[in-house]
Scaffold this active site. Structure first.
Site, PDB file in Angstrom:
ATOM      1  N   SER A  90       0.800  -1.230   0.000  1.00  0.00           N
ATOM      2  CA  SER A  90       0.000   0.000   0.000  1.00  0.00           C
ATOM      3  C   SER A  90       0.831   1.276   0.000  1.00  0.00           C
ATOM      4  O   SER A  90       0.315   2.366  -0.207  1.00  0.00           O
ATOM      5  CB  SER A  90      -0.908   0.022   1.230  1.00  0.00           C
ATOM      6  OG  SER A  90      -0.127   0.161   2.409  1.00  0.00           O
ATOM      7  N   GLY A  91       2.127   1.153   0.268  1.00  0.00           N
ATOM      8  CA  GLY A  91       2.980   2.318   0.441  1.00  0.00           C
ATOM      9  C   GLY A  91       3.095   2.744   1.885  1.00  0.00           C
ATOM     10  O   GLY A  91       3.917   3.588   2.237  1.00  0.00           O
ATOM     11  N   PHE A  93       4.199   1.207   4.700  1.00  0.00           N
ATOM     12  CA  PHE A  93       5.447   0.935   5.409  1.00  0.00           C
ATOM     13  C   PHE A  93       6.524   1.937   5.007  1.00  0.00           C
ATOM     14  O   PHE A  93       7.239   2.472   5.856  1.00  0.00           O
ATOM     15  CB  PHE A  93       5.928  -0.491   5.123  1.00  0.00           C
ATOM     16  CG  PHE A  93       7.258  -0.804   5.758  1.00  0.00           C
ATOM     17  CD1 PHE A  93       7.334  -1.148   7.110  1.00  0.00           C
ATOM     18  CD2 PHE A  93       8.429  -0.750   5.025  1.00  0.00           C
ATOM     19  CE1 PHE A  93       8.564  -1.429   7.705  1.00  0.00           C
ATOM     20  CE2 PHE A  93       9.658  -1.030   5.610  1.00  0.00           C
ATOM     21  CZ  PHE A  93       9.719  -1.369   6.958  1.00  0.00           C
ATOM     22  N   GLN A 187      -2.636  -5.057  12.772  1.00  0.00           N
ATOM     23  CA  GLN A 187      -1.591  -4.367  13.518  1.00  0.00           C
ATOM     24  C   GLN A 187      -1.834  -4.557  15.020  1.00  0.00           C
ATOM     25  O   GLN A 187      -2.786  -5.207  15.415  1.00  0.00           O
ATOM     26  CB  GLN A 187      -1.560  -2.883  13.149  1.00  0.00           C
ATOM     27  CG  GLN A 187      -1.119  -2.603  11.713  1.00  0.00           C
ATOM     28  CD  GLN A 187       0.364  -2.859  11.475  1.00  0.00           C
ATOM     29  OE1 GLN A 187       1.129  -3.144  12.400  1.00  0.00           O
ATOM     30  NE2 GLN A 187       0.787  -2.764  10.226  1.00  0.00           N
ATOM     31  N   CYS A 304      19.917 -24.434  -9.568  1.00  0.00           N
ATOM     32  CA  CYS A 304      19.690 -23.098 -10.141  1.00  0.00           C
ATOM     33  C   CYS A 304      20.686 -22.834 -11.266  1.00  0.00           C
ATOM     34  O   CYS A 304      21.713 -23.504 -11.372  1.00  0.00           O
ATOM     35  CB  CYS A 304      19.806 -22.031  -9.055  1.00  0.00           C
ATOM     36  SG  CYS A 304      21.506 -21.606  -8.579  1.00  0.00           S
ATOM     37  N   HIS A 333      20.788 -17.283  -7.418  1.00  0.00           N
ATOM     38  CA  HIS A 333      20.854 -18.467  -6.550  1.00  0.00           C
ATOM     39  C   HIS A 333      19.914 -18.314  -5.354  1.00  0.00           C
ATOM     40  O   HIS A 333      19.149 -19.234  -5.043  1.00  0.00           O
ATOM     41  CB  HIS A 333      22.274 -18.709  -6.044  1.00  0.00           C
ATOM     42  CG  HIS A 333      22.316 -19.712  -4.929  1.00  0.00           C
ATOM     43  ND1 HIS A 333      22.275 -21.075  -5.145  1.00  0.00           N
ATOM     44  CD2 HIS A 333      22.329 -19.547  -3.571  1.00  0.00           C
ATOM     45  CE1 HIS A 333      22.272 -21.701  -3.973  1.00  0.00           C
ATOM     46  NE2 HIS A 333      22.306 -20.795  -3.011  1.00  0.00           N
TER      47      HIS A 333
END
Length: 372
Positions: A90-91, A93, A187, A304, A333
């Protein structure tokens, strides 16, 4: 949207359906902050690295190049040439991590861009509009992410604000007629009673998925596990469960054992760019002198592209010579390792052997491999 195939105690094996394909759960999302994996790994590479979902960062893409530009280029899927599922955060943080550069209000958050200092505003409606323009399959509600520890009284008020913001997020996605799957975020800091109270409030609002946010931001590992155990019984059984920003391979194994389905973290790519790689025997630092003549792959058990084609001696040389290829090979890796770890976890849950796997590997994956 989400169906459980098998459980082993609290560990869950399922399938999550999105507009861009089905996702086998539990799964790890490879973090492409600005629509790219740091380390020079493209979306084409991600297919070979067993990536199911890419996570992109709303805050960074809002600032540069802008969600409008990405929308006009056909959305994130076309923009970055990735035809599998995408989740955008959501932006919240990133905005809250700006600390002195932001001001929290009931309407949203006013903040200064870390790029040029320009004053900006994001609230629940703006976050939903930005994520709508980006065109992700799964989107996150706008919430307040606090530091741990924070005062109880502040955390309680913050949870109440996050719930009000969730209501606004739901209404805005309905106004936009958005087909995206909105995840609510729990939260409550390290306070178990607040976590439970908040989870009850947001589950009553019946969103397509639920996340546990605000962990791995300063609290101890023990506190993180305690909070997961406290909240999990109150999370809907028939909805996907996302532990945001976590974590080490051991953290993931432990969280799966506590009922979590989804993970993301910058750790595999960030550590790789500094020469630290993950193996089935623990962490290995490629820059150490002991690898200068080691002509074996990073991990003999790994399939890998890096391990199939290059040796520790060569990759160490690249790091010491400041060649960009070093970071790319190490990142490839680590991402493959994380995605394969999730595949192994899924197979063990199906075979009812996950907790035996956890017993053998949880601590093993966390140890540091010493030079001989």
């Amino acid at each position: 949207m989400y169906s459980i195939i098998r459980t082993e105690r609290t560990a869950r094996r399922g399938v999550l359906e999105t507009a861009h394909g089905k996702i086998e759960t539990p799964f790890f999302m490879n973090v492409g902050t600005s629509a790219a994996i740091k380390g020079g790994v493209s979306s084409v590479d991600l297919v070979d690295l067993k990536c199911q979902v890419e996570l992109c960062n709303t805050y960074h893409l809002h600032l540069r190049p802008s969600s409008e530009i990405i929308r006009d280029c056909g959305g994130l899927h076309r923009f970055m040439n990735w035809n599998k599922p995408i989740l955008t955060d959501s932006g919240g943080f990133q905005v809250f991590s700006l600390s002195t550069l932001r001001k929290i209000e009931e309407e949203g958050v006013r903040f200064a861009s870390h790029i040029d200092g320009k004053r900006l505003f994001i609230g629940p409606e703006e976050s939903m509009q930005i994520q709508y323009n980006l065109g992700a399959d799964m989107i996150m509600a706008f919430d307040e992410c606090i530091e741990n520890p924070s005062p109880y009284e502040y955390v309680e008020k913050s949870c109440e604000r996050t719930t009000r913001w969730l209501d606004r997020c739901i209404k805005e996605t309905e106004r936009l007629n958005s087909p995206q799957k909105l995840f609510a975020i729990n939260q409550g800091g390290v306070y178990g009673d607040l976590r439970v109270k908040h989870m009850k409030q947001i589950t009553a609002m019946d969103t397509p998925g639920y996340a546990i946010g605000g962990l791995a931001v300063g609290e101890s590992t023990e506190d993180m596990y305690r909070i997961i155990e406290t909240v999990e019984p109150f999370m809907p059984v028939n909805k996907p469960r996302y532990l945001m920003g976590v974590g080490t391979p051991s953290n993931i194994v432990e969280a799966v054992s506590r009922g979590i389905d989804m993970f993301d973290c910058v750790m595999p790519s960030r550590n790789a760019r500094h020469g630290t790689v993950f193996t089935w025997d623990g962490l290995l630092h490629l820059k150490n002198e002991c690898h200068s003549r080691d002509c074996t792959p990073i991990d003999e058990k790994c399939n890998c592209p890096t391990c199939k084609n290059h040796t520790k001696a060569y990759i160490r040389h690249l790091f010491k010579s400041n060649e960009q290829l070093a970071g790319r090979l190490a990142v490839m890796h680590n991402l493959y390792f994380y995605n394969e770890l999730m595949e192994v976890i899924r197979n063990h849950i199906e075979n009812n052997t996950f907790f035996a796997f956890r017993e053998e590997y949880s601590e093993r994956l966390n140890r540091r491999i010493k030079c001989r």
